[in-house]
Design a protein around this motif. Structure first.
Motif, PDB file in Angstrom:
ATOM      1  N   GLU A  22       0.925  -1.469  -0.448  1.00  0.00           N
ATOM      2  CA  GLU A  22      -0.112   0.158  -0.524  1.00  0.00           C
ATOM      3  C   GLU A  22       0.902   1.175  -0.157  1.00  0.00           C
ATOM      4  OE1 GLU A  22      -2.710  -0.242   3.548  1.00  0.00           O
ATOM      5  OE2 GLU A  22      -4.158  -1.497   2.164  1.00  0.00           O
ATOM      6  N   LYS A  23       2.402   1.138   0.269  1.00  0.00           N
ATOM      7  CA  LYS A  23       2.959   2.449  -0.079  1.00  0.00           C
ATOM      8  C   LYS A  23       3.357   2.743  -1.305  1.00  0.00           C
ATOM      9  CE  LYS A  23       7.309   3.349   2.457  1.00  0.00           C
ATOM     10  NZ  LYS A  23       8.281   3.270   3.087  1.00  0.00           N
ATOM     11  N   ILE A  24       4.084   4.202  -1.791  1.00  0.00           N
ATOM     12  CA  ILE A  24       4.303   4.687  -2.937  1.00  0.00           C
ATOM     13  C   ILE A  24       5.391   5.573  -2.557  1.00  0.00           C
ATOM     14  CG2 ILE A  24       3.394   5.818  -4.488  1.00  0.00           C
ATOM     15  CD1 ILE A  24       0.903   5.169  -4.373  1.00  0.00           C
ATOM     16  N   THR A  25       6.359   5.195  -3.008  1.00  0.00           N
ATOM     17  CA  THR A  25       7.039   6.312  -2.980  1.00  0.00           C
ATOM     18  C   THR A  25       8.121   6.880  -4.066  1.00  0.00           C
ATOM     19  OG1 THR A  25       9.099   4.749  -3.307  1.00  0.00           O
ATOM     20  CG2 THR A  25       8.443   5.137  -0.859  1.00  0.00           C
ATOM     21  N   GLY A  26       9.029   7.674  -4.436  1.00  0.00           N
ATOM     22  CA  GLY A  26       8.828   8.235  -5.437  1.00  0.00           C
ATOM     23  C   GLY A  26       9.294   9.654  -5.930  1.00  0.00           C
ATOM     24  N   THR A  27       9.466  10.171  -6.953  1.00  0.00           N
ATOM     25  CA  THR A  27      10.060  11.805  -6.764  1.00  0.00           C
ATOM     26  C   THR A  27       9.252  12.216  -7.885  1.00  0.00           C
ATOM     27  OG1 THR A  27      12.082  11.044  -6.899  1.00  0.00           O
ATOM     28  CG2 THR A  27      11.940  12.883  -8.107  1.00  0.00           C
ATOM     29  N   GLY A  43      -6.886  -0.073  -2.121  1.00  0.00           N
ATOM     30  CA  GLY A  43      -8.180  -0.303  -3.038  1.00  0.00           C
ATOM     31  C   GLY A  43      -7.891   0.217  -4.337  1.00  0.00           C
ATOM     32  N   SER A  44      -8.835   1.853  -4.737  1.00  0.00           N
ATOM     33  CA  SER A  44      -8.555   2.320  -5.678  1.00  0.00           C
ATOM     34  C   SER A  44      -7.908   3.500  -5.616  1.00  0.00           C
ATOM     35  CB  SER A  44     -10.224   2.402  -6.861  1.00  0.00           C
ATOM     36  OG  SER A  44     -11.051   2.892  -5.894  1.00  0.00           O
ATOM     37  N   ASP A  45      -8.387   4.040  -4.308  1.00  0.00           N
ATOM     38  CA  ASP A  45      -7.728   6.022  -3.514  1.00  0.00           C
ATOM     39  C   ASP A  45      -6.340   5.941  -3.565  1.00  0.00           C
ATOM     40  OD1 ASP A  45     -10.636   5.724  -2.490  1.00  0.00           O
ATOM     41  OD2 ASP A  45     -10.741   4.952  -1.302  1.00  0.00           O
ATOM     42  N   VAL A  46      -6.180   6.342  -3.823  1.00  0.00           N
ATOM     43  CA  VAL A  46      -4.852   7.232  -4.198  1.00  0.00           C
ATOM     44  C   VAL A  46      -4.417   8.863  -3.518  1.00  0.00           C
ATOM     45  CG1 VAL A  46      -2.667   7.861  -5.630  1.00  0.00           C
ATOM     46  CG2 VAL A  46      -4.073   6.012  -6.772  1.00  0.00           C
ATOM     47  N   THR A  47      -3.514   8.523  -2.627  1.00  0.00           N
ATOM     48  CA  THR A  47      -2.792   9.555  -2.020  1.00  0.00           C
ATOM     49  C   THR A  47      -1.280   9.679  -1.806  1.00  0.00           C
ATOM     50  OG1 THR A  47      -4.252   9.461  -0.319  1.00  0.00           O
ATOM     51  CG2 THR A  47      -2.904  10.983   0.252  1.00  0.00           C
ATOM     52  N   LEU A  48      -0.829  11.214  -2.413  1.00  0.00           N
ATOM     53  CA  LEU A  48       0.550  11.232  -3.135  1.00  0.00           C
ATOM     54  C   LEU A  48       0.954  12.540  -2.315  1.00  0.00           C
ATOM     55  CD1 LEU A  48       0.903  10.783  -6.761  1.00  0.00           C
ATOM     56  CD2 LEU A  48       1.055   8.822  -4.776  1.00  0.00           C
ATOM     57  N   MET A  49       1.738  12.762  -1.215  1.00  0.00           N
ATOM     58  CA  MET A  49       2.272  13.906  -1.048  1.00  0.00           C
ATOM     59  C   MET A  49       3.936  14.571  -2.020  1.00  0.00           C
ATOM     60  SD  MET A  49       0.464  14.016   2.756  1.00  0.00           S
ATOM     61  CE  MET A  49       1.287  11.884   2.839  1.00  0.00           C
ATOM     62  N   ILE A  50       3.957  15.692  -1.872  1.00  0.00           N
ATOM     63  CA  ILE A  50       4.750  15.775  -1.456  1.00  0.00           C
ATOM     64  C   ILE A  50       6.125  17.822  -0.339  1.00  0.00           C
ATOM     65  CG2 ILE A  50       5.032  15.217  -3.914  1.00  0.00           C
ATOM     66  CD1 ILE A  50       4.754  18.592  -5.087  1.00  0.00           C
ATOM     67  N   LYS A  66      -8.509   8.740  -7.368  1.00  0.00           N
ATOM     68  CA  LYS A  66      -8.988   7.285  -7.514  1.00  0.00           C
ATOM     69  C   LYS A  66      -8.531   6.211  -8.935  1.00  0.00           C
ATOM     70  CE  LYS A  66     -13.071   6.831  -5.217  1.00  0.00           C
ATOM     71  NZ  LYS A  66     -12.746   6.371  -3.464  1.00  0.00           N
ATOM     72  N   LEU A  67      -7.482   5.585  -8.332  1.00  0.00           N
ATOM     73  CA  LEU A  67      -7.096   4.999  -9.421  1.00  0.00           C
ATOM     74  C   LEU A  67      -8.707   5.299 -10.589  1.00  0.00           C
ATOM     75  CD1 LEU A  67      -5.654   2.043  -8.487  1.00  0.00           C
ATOM     76  CD2 LEU A  67      -4.623   4.180  -9.681  1.00  0.00           C
ATOM     77  N   THR A  68      -8.572   5.264 -11.881  1.00  0.00           N
ATOM     78  CA  THR A  68      -9.828   5.132 -12.925  1.00  0.00           C
ATOM     79  C   THR A  68     -10.128   4.261 -14.020  1.00  0.00           C
ATOM     80  OG1 THR A  68      -8.535   7.329 -13.637  1.00  0.00           O
ATOM     81  CG2 THR A  68     -10.265   7.665 -12.461  1.00  0.00           C
ATOM     82  N   GLY A  69      -8.267   3.718 -14.536  1.00  0.00           N
ATOM     83  CA  GLY A  69      -8.511   2.712 -15.089  1.00  0.00           C
ATOM     84  C   GLY A  69      -6.770   2.026 -14.447  1.00  0.00           C
ATOM     85  N   LYS A  70      -6.494   0.361 -15.709  1.00  0.00           N
ATOM     86  CA  LYS A  70      -5.606   0.519 -15.606  1.00  0.00           C
ATOM     87  C   LYS A  70      -4.151   1.371 -15.594  1.00  0.00           C
ATOM     88  CE  LYS A  70      -2.756  -3.356 -17.284  1.00  0.00           C
ATOM     89  NZ  LYS A  70      -1.848  -3.029 -19.084  1.00  0.00           N
ATOM     90  N   ASP A  71      -3.931   2.098 -16.436  1.00  0.00           N
ATOM     91  CA  ASP A  71      -2.822   3.163 -16.333  1.00  0.00           C
ATOM     92  C   ASP A  71      -3.251   4.622 -16.230  1.00  0.00           C
ATOM     93  OD1 ASP A  71      -1.783   1.283 -17.354  1.00  0.00           O
ATOM     94  OD2 ASP A  71      -1.584   0.939 -18.766  1.00  0.00           O
ATOM     95  N   THR A  72      -5.043   4.462 -15.531  1.00  0.00           N
ATOM     96  CA  THR A  72      -4.792   7.017 -15.201  1.00  0.00           C
ATOM     97  C   THR A  72      -5.844   6.369 -13.700  1.00  0.00           C
ATOM     98  OG1 THR A  72      -7.536   6.090 -15.820  1.00  0.00           O
ATOM     99  CG2 THR A  72      -5.436   6.494 -17.690  1.00  0.00           C
ATOM    100  N   MET A  73      -5.398   7.538 -13.323  1.00  0.00           N
ATOM    101  CA  MET A  73      -6.087   8.701 -11.845  1.00  0.00           C
ATOM    102  C   MET A  73      -6.161   9.537 -11.995  1.00  0.00           C
ATOM    103  SD  MET A  73      -2.956   7.750  -9.564  1.00  0.00           S
ATOM    104  CE  MET A  73      -1.034   7.922 -10.173  1.00  0.00           C
TER     105      MET A  73
END
Length: 93
Positions: A22-27, A43-50, A66-73
């Motif tokens: 459930e963890k997301i990291t990146g740049t 699930g389909s809920d996404v939260t990103l913070m910078i 939210k994720l709205t498709g395989k490659d979209t949000m």
């Protein structure tokens, strides 16, 4: 994964993201410079913070959506006390 996020009416920052459970990291790279990204996906809920410092004042930018498709949000971005706007993202190949 590389996503190009398009907030309504402003730039096209690029997020390079890695998911571990459930963890997301990146740049983040965009009009605020470069910053680490932390977030979650449940699930389909996404939260990103910078955290960025435009004009010398540190703010936290929070992208919720939210994720709205395989490659979209898509969702809403809150730019600290500076305002908010809609965003959408598509995975780049």
């Amino acid at each position: 994964m590389r996503y190009e996020v398009k907030p309504a009416g402003t730039g096209t920052p690029t997020f390079t993201l890695k998911q571990d459970g459930e963890k997301i990291t990146g740049t983040y790279k965009g009009q605020f410079g470069e910053a680490p990204v932390n977030g979650t996906i449940k699930g389909s809920d996404v939260t990103l913070m910078i955290k960025v410092s435009p004009q010398g004042e540190e703010i936290t930018v929070t992208y919720t959506g939210k994720l709205t498709g395989k490659d979209t949000m898509s969702g809403k971005a809150t730019f600290g006390s500076l305002g908010e706007g809609a965003w959408s993202a598509k995975k780049k190949s």
